[in-house]
Scaffold this motif. Structure first.
Motif, PDB file in Angstrom:
ATOM      1  N   ILE A  54       0.847  -1.202   0.000  1.00  0.00           N
ATOM      2  CA  ILE A  54       0.000   0.000   0.000  1.00  0.00           C
ATOM      3  C   ILE A  54       0.880   1.249   0.000  1.00  0.00           C
ATOM      4  O   ILE A  54       0.626   2.212  -0.744  1.00  0.00           O
ATOM      5  CB  ILE A  54      -0.959  -0.006   1.216  1.00  0.00           C
ATOM      6  CG1 ILE A  54      -2.000  -1.110   1.058  1.00  0.00           C
ATOM      7  CG2 ILE A  54      -1.637   1.358   1.376  1.00  0.00           C
ATOM      8  CD1 ILE A  54      -2.837  -1.348   2.314  1.00  0.00           C
ATOM      9  N   GLY A  55       1.935   1.231   0.806  1.00  0.00           N
ATOM     10  CA  GLY A  55       2.870   2.344   0.823  1.00  0.00           C
ATOM     11  C   GLY A  55       3.583   2.542  -0.503  1.00  0.00           C
ATOM     12  O   GLY A  55       3.837   3.683  -0.930  1.00  0.00           O
ATOM     13  N   GLU A  56       3.890   1.439  -1.177  1.00  0.00           N
ATOM     14  CA  GLU A  56       4.547   1.539  -2.491  1.00  0.00           C
ATOM     15  C   GLU A  56       3.603   2.137  -3.531  1.00  0.00           C
ATOM     16  O   GLU A  56       4.033   2.925  -4.385  1.00  0.00           O
ATOM     17  CB  GLU A  56       5.033   0.159  -2.924  1.00  0.00           C
ATOM     18  CG  GLU A  56       6.222  -0.331  -2.111  1.00  0.00           C
ATOM     19  CD  GLU A  56       6.542  -1.800  -2.324  1.00  0.00           C
ATOM     20  OE1 GLU A  56       7.606  -2.248  -1.843  1.00  0.00           O
ATOM     21  OE2 GLU A  56       5.732  -2.520  -2.961  1.00  0.00           O
ATOM     22  N   TYR A  57       2.333   1.766  -3.474  1.00  0.00           N
ATOM     23  CA  TYR A  57       1.366   2.388  -4.382  1.00  0.00           C
ATOM     24  C   TYR A  57       1.269   3.891  -4.113  1.00  0.00           C
ATOM     25  O   TYR A  57       1.220   4.710  -5.043  1.00  0.00           O
ATOM     26  CB  TYR A  57      -0.016   1.759  -4.210  1.00  0.00           C
ATOM     27  CG  TYR A  57      -0.272   0.525  -5.043  1.00  0.00           C
ATOM     28  CD1 TYR A  57      -0.363   0.598  -6.435  1.00  0.00           C
ATOM     29  CD2 TYR A  57      -0.458  -0.709  -4.430  1.00  0.00           C
ATOM     30  CE1 TYR A  57      -0.613  -0.534  -7.188  1.00  0.00           C
ATOM     31  CE2 TYR A  57      -0.716  -1.851  -5.190  1.00  0.00           C
ATOM     32  CZ  TYR A  57      -0.795  -1.752  -6.565  1.00  0.00           C
ATOM     33  OH  TYR A  57      -1.054  -2.873  -7.321  1.00  0.00           O
ATOM     34  N   ARG A  58       1.204   4.259  -2.839  1.00  0.00           N
ATOM     35  CA  ARG A  58       1.107   5.678  -2.481  1.00  0.00           C
ATOM     36  C   ARG A  58       2.313   6.445  -3.005  1.00  0.00           C
ATOM     37  O   ARG A  58       2.163   7.526  -3.607  1.00  0.00           O
ATOM     38  CB  ARG A  58       1.010   5.810  -0.954  1.00  0.00           C
ATOM     39  CG  ARG A  58       0.867   7.233  -0.457  1.00  0.00           C
ATOM     40  CD  ARG A  58       0.874   7.295   1.078  1.00  0.00           C
ATOM     41  NE  ARG A  58       0.603   8.643   1.540  1.00  0.00           N
ATOM     42  CZ  ARG A  58       1.503   9.614   1.602  1.00  0.00           C
ATOM     43  NH1 ARG A  58       2.752   9.388   1.217  1.00  0.00           N
ATOM     44  NH2 ARG A  58       1.161  10.819   2.037  1.00  0.00           N
ATOM     45  N   GLN A  59       3.508   5.890  -2.794  1.00  0.00           N
ATOM     46  CA  GLN A  59       4.714   6.575  -3.249  1.00  0.00           C
ATOM     47  C   GLN A  59       4.765   6.635  -4.775  1.00  0.00           C
ATOM     48  O   GLN A  59       5.179   7.644  -5.356  1.00  0.00           O
ATOM     49  CB  GLN A  59       5.964   5.880  -2.714  1.00  0.00           C
ATOM     50  CG  GLN A  59       7.263   6.629  -3.030  1.00  0.00           C
ATOM     51  CD  GLN A  59       7.281   8.031  -2.448  1.00  0.00           C
ATOM     52  OE1 GLN A  59       7.010   8.223  -1.263  1.00  0.00           O
ATOM     53  NE2 GLN A  59       7.583   9.025  -3.287  1.00  0.00           N
ATOM     54  N   ALA A  60       4.318   5.578  -5.435  1.00  0.00           N
ATOM     55  CA  ALA A  60       4.304   5.573  -6.903  1.00  0.00           C
ATOM     56  C   ALA A  60       3.374   6.656  -7.443  1.00  0.00           C
ATOM     57  O   ALA A  60       3.663   7.287  -8.478  1.00  0.00           O
ATOM     58  CB  ALA A  60       3.875   4.204  -7.415  1.00  0.00           C
ATOM     59  N   ALA A  61       2.246   6.886  -6.764  1.00  0.00           N
ATOM     60  CA  ALA A  61       1.344   7.962  -7.184  1.00  0.00           C
ATOM     61  C   ALA A  61       2.037   9.314  -7.069  1.00  0.00           C
ATOM     62  O   ALA A  61       1.960  10.158  -7.978  1.00  0.00           O
ATOM     63  CB  ALA A  61       0.070   7.929  -6.349  1.00  0.00           C
ATOM     64  N   LEU A  62       2.725   9.538  -5.961  1.00  0.00           N
ATOM     65  CA  LEU A  62       3.493  10.783  -5.803  1.00  0.00           C
ATOM     66  C   LEU A  62       4.576  10.892  -6.877  1.00  0.00           C
ATOM     67  O   LEU A  62       4.796  11.973  -7.447  1.00  0.00           O
ATOM     68  CB  LEU A  62       4.117  10.825  -4.408  1.00  0.00           C
ATOM     69  CG  LEU A  62       3.143  11.012  -3.242  1.00  0.00           C
ATOM     70  CD1 LEU A  62       3.835  10.716  -1.920  1.00  0.00           C
ATOM     71  CD2 LEU A  62       2.572  12.425  -3.243  1.00  0.00           C
ATOM     72  N   ASN A  63       5.255   9.771  -7.151  1.00  0.00           N
ATOM     73  CA  ASN A  63       6.296   9.775  -8.188  1.00  0.00           C
ATOM     74  C   ASN A  63       5.722  10.121  -9.556  1.00  0.00           C
ATOM     75  O   ASN A  63       6.365  10.812 -10.356  1.00  0.00           O
ATOM     76  CB  ASN A  63       6.985   8.412  -8.243  1.00  0.00           C
ATOM     77  CG  ASN A  63       7.794   8.097  -6.997  1.00  0.00           C
ATOM     78  OD1 ASN A  63       7.978   8.946  -6.140  1.00  0.00           O
ATOM     79  ND2 ASN A  63       8.270   6.862  -6.901  1.00  0.00           N
ATOM     80  N   ALA A  64       4.525   9.613  -9.846  1.00  0.00           N
ATOM     81  CA  ALA A  64       3.892   9.885 -11.138  1.00  0.00           C
ATOM     82  C   ALA A  64       3.605  11.370 -11.301  1.00  0.00           C
ATOM     83  O   ALA A  64       3.820  11.943 -12.386  1.00  0.00           O
ATOM     84  CB  ALA A  64       2.609   9.071 -11.272  1.00  0.00           C
ATOM     85  N   ILE A  65       3.122  12.006 -10.249  1.00  0.00           N
ATOM     86  CA  ILE A  65       2.877  13.455 -10.329  1.00  0.00           C
ATOM     87  C   ILE A  65       4.198  14.201 -10.493  1.00  0.00           C
ATOM     88  O   ILE A  65       4.303  15.146 -11.283  1.00  0.00           O
ATOM     89  CB  ILE A  65       2.107  13.933  -9.081  1.00  0.00           C
ATOM     90  CG1 ILE A  65       0.750  13.215  -8.977  1.00  0.00           C
ATOM     91  CG2 ILE A  65       1.924  15.443  -9.119  1.00  0.00           C
ATOM     92  CD1 ILE A  65      -0.146  13.334 -10.205  1.00  0.00           C
ATOM     93  N   GLU A  66       5.226  13.754  -9.770  1.00  0.00           N
ATOM     94  CA  GLU A  66       6.553  14.363  -9.938  1.00  0.00           C
ATOM     95  C   GLU A  66       7.050  14.206 -11.372  1.00  0.00           C
ATOM     96  O   GLU A  66       7.727  15.095 -11.906  1.00  0.00           O
ATOM     97  CB  GLU A  66       7.549  13.725  -8.965  1.00  0.00           C
ATOM     98  CG  GLU A  66       8.936  14.343  -9.016  1.00  0.00           C
ATOM     99  CD  GLU A  66       9.939  13.672  -8.091  1.00  0.00           C
ATOM    100  OE1 GLU A  66      11.154  13.896  -8.278  1.00  0.00           O
ATOM    101  OE2 GLU A  66       9.522  12.924  -7.192  1.00  0.00           O
ATOM    102  N   ALA A  67       6.705  13.086 -11.995  1.00  0.00           N
ATOM    103  CA  ALA A  67       7.130  12.826 -13.377  1.00  0.00           C
ATOM    104  C   ALA A  67       6.299  13.587 -14.402  1.00  0.00           C
ATOM    105  O   ALA A  67       6.550  13.463 -15.605  1.00  0.00           O
ATOM    106  CB  ALA A  67       7.068  11.331 -13.662  1.00  0.00           C
ATOM    107  N   GLY A  68       5.304  14.341 -13.949  1.00  0.00           N
ATOM    108  CA  GLY A  68       4.538  15.172 -14.868  1.00  0.00           C
ATOM    109  C   GLY A  68       3.236  14.586 -15.356  1.00  0.00           C
ATOM    110  O   GLY A  68       2.554  15.195 -16.185  1.00  0.00           O
ATOM    111  N   PHE A  69       2.856  13.412 -14.862  1.00  0.00           N
ATOM    112  CA  PHE A  69       1.573  12.844 -15.265  1.00  0.00           C
ATOM    113  C   PHE A  69       0.427  13.686 -14.712  1.00  0.00           C
ATOM    114  O   PHE A  69       0.534  14.285 -13.641  1.00  0.00           O
ATOM    115  CB  PHE A  69       1.445  11.401 -14.757  1.00  0.00           C
ATOM    116  CG  PHE A  69       2.246  10.398 -15.533  1.00  0.00           C
ATOM    117  CD1 PHE A  69       1.794   9.912 -16.755  1.00  0.00           C
ATOM    118  CD2 PHE A  69       3.469   9.932 -15.042  1.00  0.00           C
ATOM    119  CE1 PHE A  69       2.532   8.982 -17.470  1.00  0.00           C
ATOM    120  CE2 PHE A  69       4.212   8.995 -15.756  1.00  0.00           C
ATOM    121  CZ  PHE A  69       3.744   8.523 -16.976  1.00  0.00           C
ATOM    122  N   ASP A  70      -0.683  13.700 -15.440  1.00  0.00           N
ATOM    123  CA  ASP A  70      -1.873  14.432 -15.009  1.00  0.00           C
ATOM    124  C   ASP A  70      -2.666  13.671 -13.958  1.00  0.00           C
ATOM    125  O   ASP A  70      -3.544  14.239 -13.308  1.00  0.00           O
ATOM    126  CB  ASP A  70      -2.769  14.724 -16.217  1.00  0.00           C
ATOM    127  CG  ASP A  70      -2.071  15.607 -17.237  1.00  0.00           C
ATOM    128  OD1 ASP A  70      -1.737  16.752 -16.892  1.00  0.00           O
ATOM    129  OD2 ASP A  70      -1.835  15.154 -18.379  1.00  0.00           O
TER     130      ASP A  70
END
Length: 366
Positions: A160-176
């Protein structure tokens, strides 16, 4: 009739220019080592930015979440930087793009995850399922999956923590925004479907229990980046990668009701799309429409007329066109003008270089 596909639509804070979705499709061309998105992938997605929404290919949230050779990740700084190239290119062409966040669970092989044993809801091996590994050539080498180990409570909290961090990473990567992959037999689906989950704790047994992991992942990601940037993909009636549910109508209606309480920005339903596959029951589609107040996306065996009709009839809000987008980078323009569609080369789907990825041309009247 096609006009319905070309009306704008609001998706969270985004105003999308049409209702045509490029759904996520694994292409296995990430740079090695490191499974890093690259310029070739940026070119590929930028060519298809005329879709109302581009959903990038499944992107593993951790090293053990990888199912196939050469798929991209989103858990290292280098991977985030690679995806930045992609999102910049899509935005430069006026597109909107979501990342699909992916953990395959048992649908992998130790060769793809550093020799580790895969994890799943239960210690049940997927039957008649193969994945491809890097066998030292440019061609994917297919091997049988292995038996996973049942996830502990600590494993569940870690993922669950990895999913949460991946979501933050995606926004950092510029995804909408992000799409949570809860379909097609991968990890979250292994919790949802009754025949893949034989747990006896609060994550197994009843429908409510089997949906708990999905609910907790969605809650964590929504808290991290806002639910207006979180979509979820479901596959209620497929048996892909060995997951089967004995009461799919009840299970997935309950899933939709639960996701509506979370206020996710969209639900993306993958219909079975092989030849002679049964149609998704109309009663189920009606129940979904009634239970869910966000944007609905359906994908699977749609052409322009069927897709426009589904929107006009109120069954869905947007329509995904998968394989047609591979060989038709300008698919919305071809649909709008009635231009013929090119056919993709199935031999170049997975792995390789630009051939079969970025070398398909826009339509040019001869």
């Amino acid at each position: 009739m096609n006009n319905a596909l070309f009306k704008t639509i609001q998706l969270g804070k985004l105003t999308l220019k049409n209702r045509i979705v490029m759904p996520p499709m694994t292409r296995s061309r990430a740079s090695q080592p490191g499974n890093i998105a690259n310029q070739m992938m940026a070119d590929y997605y930028a060519q298809r930015a005329s879709a109302g929404l581009v959903i990038a290919e499944g992107t593993q949230i951790s090293a053990i979440g990888q199912g196939y050779a050469w798929t991209p990740g989103i858990y290292t700084p280098e991977q985030i930087a690679g995806w930045n190239k992609v999102t910049d290119a899509v935005h430069a062409n006026g597109g909107a793009i979501f990342a699909q966040l992916w953990h395959v669970g048992r649908v992998t092989h130790p060769e793809n995850i550093g020799g580790e044993q895969p994890i799943s809801s239960s210690a049940l091996k997927a039957v008649n399922v193969k994945v491809f590994i890097d066998n030292g050539t440019d061609e994917p080498g297919f091997v049988d999956v292995v038996e996973p180990r049942e996830m502990t409570k600590a494993d569940i909290q870690q993922v669950i923590g990895e999913y949460r961090q991946a979501a933050l990473n995606a926004i950092e990567a510029g995804f909408d925004g992000i799409e949570l992959h809860a379909a097609n037999g991968y990890l979250i689906n292994q919790f949802i479907d009754s025949e893949a989950n034989n747990r006896t704790d609060e994550y197994g047994g009843s429908i409510e229990n089997r949906l708990r992991f999905l609910s907790e992942v969605v809650a964590a990601m929504g808290e991290a980046i806002g639910v207006d940037r979180v979509g979820v993909r479901l596959a209620p009636f497929t048996s892909l990668n060995g997951t089967v549910d004995t009461t799919p109508v009840e299970t997935y209606t309950a899933a939709v009701v639960m996701l509506n309480t979370h206020k996710v920005v969209y639900i993306h339903i993958a219909e079975v799309d092989w030849d002679d596959a049964p149609e998704t029951p109309k009663a189920f589609k009606s129940a979904v429409r009634e239970a869910y107040q966000g944007v609905l996306i359906y994908a699977g065996r749609y052409n322009d007329k069927k897709g426009a009709l589904a929107i006009t009839d109120g069954v869905t809000d947007m329509v995904g066109f998968g394989r047609p987008f591979i060989a038709n980078p300008d698919l919305p323009n071809r649909i709008k003008n009635g231009f013929p569609l090119a056919v993709h080369n199935p031999d170049t789907l997975f792995g390789g270089t630009e051939q079969g990825l970025t070398d398909y041309n826009e339509y040019s009247p001869s």
